[in-house]
Design a protein around this motif. Structure first.
Motif, PDB file in Angstrom:
ATOM      1  N   SER A 165       0.789  -1.226   0.000  1.00  0.00           N
ATOM      2  CA  SER A 165       0.000   0.000   0.000  1.00  0.00           C
ATOM      3  C   SER A 165       0.831   1.292   0.000  1.00  0.00           C
ATOM      4  CB  SER A 165      -0.908  -0.020   1.234  1.00  0.00           C
ATOM      5  OG  SER A 165      -1.676   1.145   1.260  1.00  0.00           O
ATOM      6  N   GLY A 166       0.626   2.121  -1.013  1.00  0.00           N
ATOM      7  CA  GLY A 166       1.316   3.414  -1.064  1.00  0.00           C
ATOM      8  C   GLY A 166       2.644   3.400  -1.793  1.00  0.00           C
ATOM      9  N   SER A 167       3.220   2.232  -2.031  1.00  0.00           N
ATOM     10  CA  SER A 167       4.478   2.225  -2.802  1.00  0.00           C
ATOM     11  C   SER A 167       4.495   0.994  -3.705  1.00  0.00           C
ATOM     12  CB  SER A 167       5.696   2.216  -1.871  1.00  0.00           C
ATOM     13  OG  SER A 167       5.915   0.922  -1.381  1.00  0.00           O
ATOM     14  N   TYR A 188      -2.034  -8.759  -5.487  1.00  0.00           N
ATOM     15  CA  TYR A 188      -0.989  -7.757  -5.268  1.00  0.00           C
ATOM     16  C   TYR A 188      -1.633  -6.377  -5.196  1.00  0.00           C
ATOM     17  CZ  TYR A 188       2.448  -4.249  -5.755  1.00  0.00           C
ATOM     18  OH  TYR A 188       3.180  -3.114  -5.488  1.00  0.00           O
ATOM     19  N   GLY A 189      -1.250  -5.591  -4.197  1.00  0.00           N
ATOM     20  CA  GLY A 189      -1.722  -4.204  -4.113  1.00  0.00           C
ATOM     21  C   GLY A 189      -0.620  -3.294  -3.632  1.00  0.00           C
ATOM     22  N   GLY A 190      -0.597  -2.077  -4.163  1.00  0.00           N
ATOM     23  CA  GLY A 190       0.356  -1.074  -3.702  1.00  0.00           C
ATOM     24  C   GLY A 190       1.036  -0.338  -4.825  1.00  0.00           C
ATOM     25  N   GLY A 191       0.813   0.976  -4.888  1.00  0.00           N
ATOM     26  CA  GLY A 191       1.565   1.834  -5.794  1.00  0.00           C
ATOM     27  C   GLY A 191       1.291   1.627  -7.267  1.00  0.00           C
ATOM     28  N   ILE A 192       0.183   1.005  -7.614  1.00  0.00           N
ATOM     29  CA  ILE A 192      -0.173   0.920  -9.038  1.00  0.00           C
ATOM     30  C   ILE A 192      -0.781   2.268  -9.414  1.00  0.00           C
ATOM     31  CG2 ILE A 192      -1.634  -0.213 -10.759  1.00  0.00           C
ATOM     32  CD1 ILE A 192      -1.350  -2.795  -9.070  1.00  0.00           C
ATOM     33  N   VAL A 193      -0.082   2.983 -10.299  1.00  0.00           N
ATOM     34  CA  VAL A 193      -0.484   4.366 -10.573  1.00  0.00           C
ATOM     35  C   VAL A 193      -0.740   4.636 -12.056  1.00  0.00           C
ATOM     36  CG1 VAL A 193       0.613   5.381  -8.534  1.00  0.00           C
ATOM     37  CG2 VAL A 193       1.952   5.060 -10.644  1.00  0.00           C
ATOM     38  N   ILE A 208      -4.674  -7.845  -9.442  1.00  0.00           N
ATOM     39  CA  ILE A 208      -4.091  -6.600  -8.934  1.00  0.00           C
ATOM     40  C   ILE A 208      -5.182  -5.717  -8.337  1.00  0.00           C
ATOM     41  CG2 ILE A 208      -2.112  -6.704 -10.497  1.00  0.00           C
ATOM     42  CD1 ILE A 208      -3.507  -4.388 -12.092  1.00  0.00           C
ATOM     43  N   ILE A 209      -4.786  -4.980  -7.303  1.00  0.00           N
ATOM     44  CA  ILE A 209      -5.728  -4.113  -6.595  1.00  0.00           C
ATOM     45  C   ILE A 209      -5.226  -2.675  -6.701  1.00  0.00           C
ATOM     46  CG2 ILE A 209      -6.742  -3.530  -4.355  1.00  0.00           C
ATOM     47  CD1 ILE A 209      -5.686  -7.064  -4.951  1.00  0.00           C
ATOM     48  N   VAL A 210      -6.081  -1.816  -7.206  1.00  0.00           N
ATOM     49  CA  VAL A 210      -5.728  -0.415  -7.443  1.00  0.00           C
ATOM     50  C   VAL A 210      -6.513   0.450  -6.456  1.00  0.00           C
ATOM     51  CG1 VAL A 210      -5.724   1.440  -9.165  1.00  0.00           C
ATOM     52  CG2 VAL A 210      -5.275  -0.929  -9.873  1.00  0.00           C
ATOM     53  N   GLY A 211      -5.783   1.209  -5.637  1.00  0.00           N
ATOM     54  CA  GLY A 211      -6.435   1.980  -4.574  1.00  0.00           C
ATOM     55  C   GLY A 211      -6.321   3.473  -4.757  1.00  0.00           C
ATOM     56  N   ASN A 212      -5.326   4.067  -4.096  1.00  0.00           N
ATOM     57  CA  ASN A 212      -5.223   5.522  -3.960  1.00  0.00           C
ATOM     58  C   ASN A 212      -5.305   6.343  -5.229  1.00  0.00           C
ATOM     59  OD1 ASN A 212      -5.107   6.334  -1.310  1.00  0.00           O
ATOM     60  ND2 ASN A 212      -3.088   5.377  -1.060  1.00  0.00           N
TER      61      ASN A 212
HETATM   62  C1  1GP Z   1      -4.348  -0.989  -0.490  1.00  0.00           C
HETATM   63  O1  1GP Z   1      -3.439  -2.720  -1.821  1.00  0.00           O
HETATM   64  C2  1GP Z   1      -4.250  -1.606  -1.852  1.00  0.00           C
HETATM   65  O2  1GP Z   1      -4.869  -1.912   0.404  1.00  0.00           O
HETATM   66  C3  1GP Z   1      -3.888  -0.633  -2.922  1.00  0.00           C
HETATM   67  O3  1GP Z   1      -2.746   0.140  -2.629  1.00  0.00           O
HETATM   68  O4  1GP Z   1      -3.566   2.475  -2.490  1.00  0.00           O
HETATM   69  O5  1GP Z   1      -1.167   1.994  -3.077  1.00  0.00           O
HETATM   70  O6  1GP Z   1      -3.005   1.510  -4.700  1.00  0.00           O
HETATM   71  P1  1GP Z   1      -2.604   1.607  -3.254  1.00  0.00           P
END
Ligand code: 1GP
Length: 230
Positions: A165-167, A188-193, A208-212
């Motif tokens: 998450s975040g990177s 997999y999640g984190g930093g997909i931008v 893949i999980i796309v968040g922020n």
């Molecule tokens: C957060 O894995 C998710 O739980 C997504 O991460 O917010 O960095 O996309 P991001």
């Protein structure tokens, strides 16, 4: 939806009930072609803001699942409930403690057929989830692979979730962990931008999980859905 459908998902948007998203943006996210919406967050998630977001997503026909982060915010009406078990937490509360309390509290009301346990390994030391769960993040490939294998083989978890998450994470590591799994789905999640990071992550993981980025750059977020057709 059929429970096992989640095993075909390649791309998810994770929406945080504690963050604002206007109707136009939500409309574009829900019509983007993503496989499903996952609702959850590390802090500020309440029953009220979860109900509100669920009811807005329910106007669309795609599946909507909840990732539960605290017992007070559990809302009926989702398609599935994903339950994080933080394998690399130093505190048993995040591995079995809160889960035991939830089973004690909700008992026979738990729809077990709708529950999907996730064996989490949180790997970005600077993210809120790592701090909250007191996760041990200084792990090498073999450490993480061992957690993944343990989750899959000993605990029979259907999902292993590598959380950065975040990177953007170490794709070599993600790839290596994938080689150790036989039947668990690798999230997999984190930093997909953008489409580039999405493509790299999708080459290493199953889902893949796309968040922020949804909240920071909607256009870039929408492009990540392209991995579904690659
Ligand atoms: C957060 O894995 C998710 O739980 C997504 O991460 O917010 O960095 O996309 P991001």
């Amino acid at each position: 939806m059929r429970r096992e459908e989640y095993r075909n998902w390649r791309h998810l948007f994770k929406l945080d009930p504690d963050k604002l998203i206007n109707d136009e943006h939500l409309d574009r996210i829900c019509l983007s072609g993503t496989d499903a919406i996952m609702i959850g967050g590390s802090s500020g998630v309440t029953f009220e803001n979860t109900v509100e977001l669920l009811s807005r997503v329910r106007r669309y026909s795609l599946p909507c699942v909840m990732e539960i982060s605290n017992m007070d915010s559990i809302v009926p009406g989702f398609d599935l409930y994903f339950i994080p078990v933080v394998l690399n937490s130093r505190q048993p509360d995040w591995i079995v403690g809160m889960h035991q309390q939830a089973v004690k509290t909700f008992g026979h009301r738990i729809p077990w057929e709708m529950i999907v346990p996730e064996g989490y390994c949180i790997l970005n030391p600077d993210c809120e989830a790592a701090r909250l769960t007191d996760s041990q993040t200084d792990l090498d490939q073999s450490d993480v692979s061992a957690y993944a294998k343990l989750g899959e083989q000993m605990f029979q978890m259907p999902v292993i979730y590598l959380e950065y998450s975040g990177s953007f994470g170490d794709m070599e590591l993600v790839h290596e962990v994938a080689q150790h799994l036989n039947h668990a789905r690798l999230f997999y999640g984190g930093g997909i931008v953008d489409v580039h990071t999405a493509t790299e992550a999708a080459a290493a993981a199953d889902t893949i999980i796309v968040g922020n980025i949804v909240y920071e750059n909607l256009e870039a977020a929408l492009q990540t859905v392209q991995v579904k057709t690659e």
